[in-house]
Design a protein around this motif. Structure first.
Motif, mmCIF file in Angstrom:
data_model
loop_
_atom_site.group_PDB
_atom_site.id
_atom_site.type_symbol
_atom_site.label_atom_id
_atom_site.label_comp_id
_atom_site.label_asym_id
_atom_site.label_seq_id
_atom_site.Cartn_x
_atom_site.Cartn_y
_atom_site.Cartn_z
ATOM 1 N N TYR A 3 0.868 -1.314 0.065
ATOM 2 C CA TYR A 3 0.130 -0.052 0.060
ATOM 3 C C TYR A 3 0.879 1.139 -0.049
ATOM 4 O O TYR A 3 0.665 2.131 -0.630
ATOM 5 N N LEU A 74 -4.704 4.698 0.356
ATOM 6 C CA LEU A 74 -3.728 3.793 0.381
ATOM 7 C C LEU A 74 -2.928 4.056 1.491
ATOM 8 O O LEU A 74 -2.167 3.130 2.231
ATOM 9 N N LYS A 77 -4.319 2.401 4.742
ATOM 10 C CA LYS A 77 -4.211 1.056 4.660
ATOM 11 C C LYS A 77 -2.917 0.588 4.867
ATOM 12 O O LYS A 77 -2.871 -0.523 5.560
#
Length: 137
Positions: A3, A74, A77
């Motif tokens: 990520y 992202l 995450k």
């Protein structure tokens, strides 16, 4: 880890997009003075105009850039609270994101968009010859 890498790639894409707009205008103006024919390419000029138009419209509508949204998602995450990625990601972030009131960005993007439109009028793209053989201005 994946990520974070994808977030860094989205940041790089974002910087590239901004560079296309800013450097593109500079190249159009320099190219007009130096006689570079490629700066009058309709595909380049339309892409450039649409790129800044997208930024100006989203700013006027109060929308967040989709690349920013994607990158932040992202990073979340990846477990990053902020830009804690590698060296390149840190400096690309510092280059791209500024802290200022929203009105400053609205004004800056709008003025830059108007400069692109002015460049379109002053350094006219060359379209394919029309039916009587003359080039469009």
């Amino acid at each position: 880890m994946a990520y974070r890498i994808f977030a860094d790639l989205v940041l790089l894409l974002h910087v590239t997009y901004v560079a296309f707009i800013v450097v593109g205008l500079a190249l159009i103006l320099i190219g007009a003075c130096r006689g570079w024919t490629w700066v009058r390419s309709p595909s380049f000029r339309i892409a450039h105009l649409l790129a800044i138009a997208f930024v100006v419209v989203q700013e006027w509508l109060g929308l967040t850039c989709p690349l920013t949204t994607l990158e932040m998602g992202l990073r979340a995450k990846a477990g990053d609270a902020s830009y804690t990625g590698g060296f390149i990601a840190h400096w690309l972030d510092a280059l791209l994101f500024y802290r200022a009131p929203p009105l400053v960005f609205l004004a800056a993007y709008t003025v830059f968009g108007l400069l692109v439109v002015a460049a379109w009028l002053v350094v006219r793209p060359r379209f394919v010859a029309d039916h009587d053989g003359a080039n469009a201005p």
